[in-house]
Design a protein around this motif. Sequence first.
Motif, short mmCIF file in Angstrom:
data_model
loop_
_atom_site.label_atom_id
_atom_site.label_comp_id
_atom_site.label_asym_id
_atom_site.label_seq_id
_atom_site.Cartn_x
_atom_site.Cartn_y
_atom_site.Cartn_z
N GLN A 1 0.86 -1.18 0.00
CA GLN A 1 0.00 0.00 0.00
C GLN A 1 0.89 1.23 0.00
OE1 GLN A 1 -3.10 -0.03 2.94
NE2 GLN A 1 -4.10 1.77 2.08
N VAL A 2 0.55 2.19 -0.83
CA VAL A 2 1.32 3.43 -0.92
C VAL A 2 0.38 4.59 -0.63
CG1 VAL A 2 2.97 2.47 -2.57
CG2 VAL A 2 0.93 3.67 -3.41
N PRO A 3 0.91 5.68 -0.08
CA PRO A 3 0.07 6.87 0.13
C PRO A 3 -0.48 7.34 -1.21
CG PRO A 3 2.14 7.08 1.31
CD PRO A 3 2.28 5.89 0.41
N ILE A 4 -1.77 7.57 -1.25
CA ILE A 4 -2.36 7.99 -2.51
C ILE A 4 -1.93 9.42 -2.83
CG2 ILE A 4 -4.52 8.94 -1.57
CD1 ILE A 4 -5.88 7.26 -3.90
N ASP A 5 -1.64 9.66 -4.08
CA ASP A 5 -1.24 10.99 -4.53
C ASP A 5 -2.50 11.78 -4.86
OD1 ASP A 5 -0.27 13.27 -5.80
OD2 ASP A 5 1.33 12.19 -6.84
N LEU A 6 -2.98 12.54 -3.88
CA LEU A 6 -4.25 13.25 -4.07
C LEU A 6 -4.17 14.26 -5.19
CD1 LEU A 6 -5.34 13.77 -0.33
CD2 LEU A 6 -6.21 12.10 -1.97
N GLN B 1 -5.32 7.24 -16.80
CA GLN B 1 -4.70 6.77 -15.57
C GLN B 1 -5.67 5.91 -14.77
OE1 GLN B 1 -3.50 10.59 -13.85
NE2 GLN B 1 -5.04 10.36 -12.24
N ILE B 2 -5.07 4.92 -14.08
CA ILE B 2 -5.81 3.95 -13.28
C ILE B 2 -5.27 4.01 -11.86
CG2 ILE B 2 -6.23 1.48 -12.91
CD1 ILE B 2 -5.87 1.06 -15.91
N THR B 3 -6.15 4.12 -10.88
CA THR B 3 -5.77 4.10 -9.47
C THR B 3 -6.53 2.98 -8.79
OG1 THR B 3 -5.44 6.51 -9.49
CG2 THR B 3 -5.60 5.43 -7.33
N TRP B 4 -5.79 2.08 -8.11
CA TRP B 4 -6.45 0.99 -7.39
C TRP B 4 -6.69 1.40 -5.95
CZ3 TRP B 4 -4.25 -3.92 -4.82
CH2 TRP B 4 -5.28 -4.84 -4.58
N LEU B 5 -7.96 1.33 -5.53
CA LEU B 5 -8.34 1.67 -4.17
C LEU B 5 -8.61 0.44 -3.31
CD1 LEU B 5 -10.75 4.67 -4.91
CD2 LEU B 5 -8.27 4.69 -4.57
N GLY C 1 -7.72 -10.82 -25.33
CA GLY C 1 -6.72 -10.21 -26.21
C GLY C 1 -6.31 -8.83 -25.75
N ALA C 2 -6.36 -8.59 -24.43
CA ALA C 2 -6.03 -7.26 -23.90
C ALA C 2 -4.53 -6.99 -24.00
CB ALA C 2 -6.48 -7.16 -22.44
N SER C 3 -4.18 -5.72 -24.17
CA SER C 3 -2.77 -5.34 -24.20
C SER C 3 -2.13 -5.45 -22.82
CB SER C 3 -2.62 -3.90 -24.72
OG SER C 3 -3.08 -3.79 -26.04
N ARG C 4 -2.88 -5.05 -21.79
CA ARG C 4 -2.39 -5.10 -20.41
C ARG C 4 -3.55 -5.51 -19.51
NH1 ARG C 4 -0.74 -0.59 -22.97
NH2 ARG C 4 -2.73 0.35 -22.37
N SER C 5 -3.21 -6.02 -18.33
CA SER C 5 -4.25 -6.33 -17.35
C SER C 5 -3.71 -6.13 -15.94
CB SER C 5 -4.78 -7.75 -17.53
OG SER C 5 -3.76 -8.71 -17.40
N TYR C 6 -4.64 -5.95 -15.00
CA TYR C 6 -4.32 -5.65 -13.61
C TYR C 6 -5.14 -6.57 -12.72
CZ TYR C 6 -2.41 -1.54 -15.84
OH TYR C 6 -1.69 -0.71 -16.66
N ALA C 7 -4.49 -7.09 -11.68
CA ALA C 7 -5.15 -8.00 -10.75
C ALA C 7 -5.99 -7.22 -9.75
CB ALA C 7 -4.11 -8.85 -10.02
N MET C 8 -7.16 -7.75 -9.45
CA MET C 8 -8.03 -7.14 -8.43
C MET C 8 -8.74 -8.25 -7.67
SD MET C 8 -11.37 -5.78 -10.50
CE MET C 8 -12.51 -6.91 -11.27
N GLY D 1 -3.67 2.19 -3.55
CA GLY D 1 -3.34 3.61 -3.57
C GLY D 1 -2.47 4.03 -4.74
N GLU D 2 -1.95 3.06 -5.49
CA GLU D 2 -1.05 3.36 -6.61
C GLU D 2 -1.82 3.87 -7.83
OE1 GLU D 2 2.17 1.08 -9.53
OE2 GLU D 2 1.26 0.01 -7.86
N THR D 3 -1.25 4.84 -8.50
CA THR D 3 -1.79 5.34 -9.77
C THR D 3 -0.86 4.95 -10.90
OG1 THR D 3 -2.92 7.23 -8.75
CG2 THR D 3 -2.46 7.37 -11.10
#
Length: 347
Positions: free
Chosen positions: A70-75, A86-90, A291-298, A338-340
């Motif tokens: 977890q990182v401090p969110i950049d408000l 941009q994508i930010t995971w909460l 066939g996505a170019s990139r993906s993110y785990a959630m 918290g990462e963007t």
Amino acid sequence: MRWLILFITVLIVVVGVSSCSSPGRFADRNPHVTPKDTNAIDFFMMRWFGDDPWADQLAEVKNNPNLVPQVPIDLSTIQTPAAAPQITWLGHATFLLQYRGLTILTDPILSERASPLSFTGPERLTPAPLSINELPAIDVVIISHNHYDHLDEETIAGLGQEVNYMVPLGLTEWFSEQGIGSERVHEFDWWQQANFGPLAVTATPSQHWSARSLWDKNETLWASWHLQIDDWQVWFGGDTGYNPYQFKEIGQRFPAIDDALIPVGAYLPRWFMQPQHVDPAEAVQIHNDLGASRSYAMHWGTYQLAAESIEQTRQDLAAAKSEAQAPAGHVLKLMAIGETEIIDTSN
């Protein structure tokens, strides 16, 4: 002890009701899987009296916080987003998607528990990365289905009545009960599409189910979502099991998905969880099917919903990516809460 007795009493009531309830009007929407006739007592018995070991994820995170970074969110970054997407995971299935002046929030939950009760139910493994008041102005909220870890009453109340909600069929009534006008709630069947300024929204299939009370199993639909903002395409998986048909069809209909948000957690024991939750290997397969170019785990590292440990999730995901020879950094990236991530769409 009082709470345990109350909890068991509630479960008995749930069983008594659910055992005689109808399968629900959307029960036949999972054509590629044989649904299991399970209910709350089945889960309770599996959890507390079954042979499958259950990890203690809260203890895991306490002993090794690096398991769920977890990182401090950049408000400033989310309040004044970059020109690029941009994508930010909460945490869990909650993402901020920002591009072309639009801010979209998926399955928002910032509450301490994913539960209808304040004193029991899955609790956050790490603190919420920000408060509702620290969110930027939200234009659109995407809801995949009505389970408590994806449709959170407290968070919805905090977002207010000026947000546009994209929801599967049957959920307008719930939002009306929260004081949100029907003009703000837009219901979708699978493959239904609508435009909202630069945003094109399409509800796409998923393999799941719905229930929010004792009497409404499968009375509302569930969905994944394809979002296109100008030249940026995002697919949000919500919550789903795997089949070799629906995700391939999504990829065929939308052949240039840039970024996919795919669940990887809450998958053990497989004999119980497989119809409704993918494991990491199936999540990699969804990436390939789309066939996505990139993906993110959630859908991991935020609330414990199943038996596996966080360490096992990480190990299983690493093994699945290695087996698939997935490009590093492009397939099911593990973001910190918290990462963007600012997206380079040229890659």
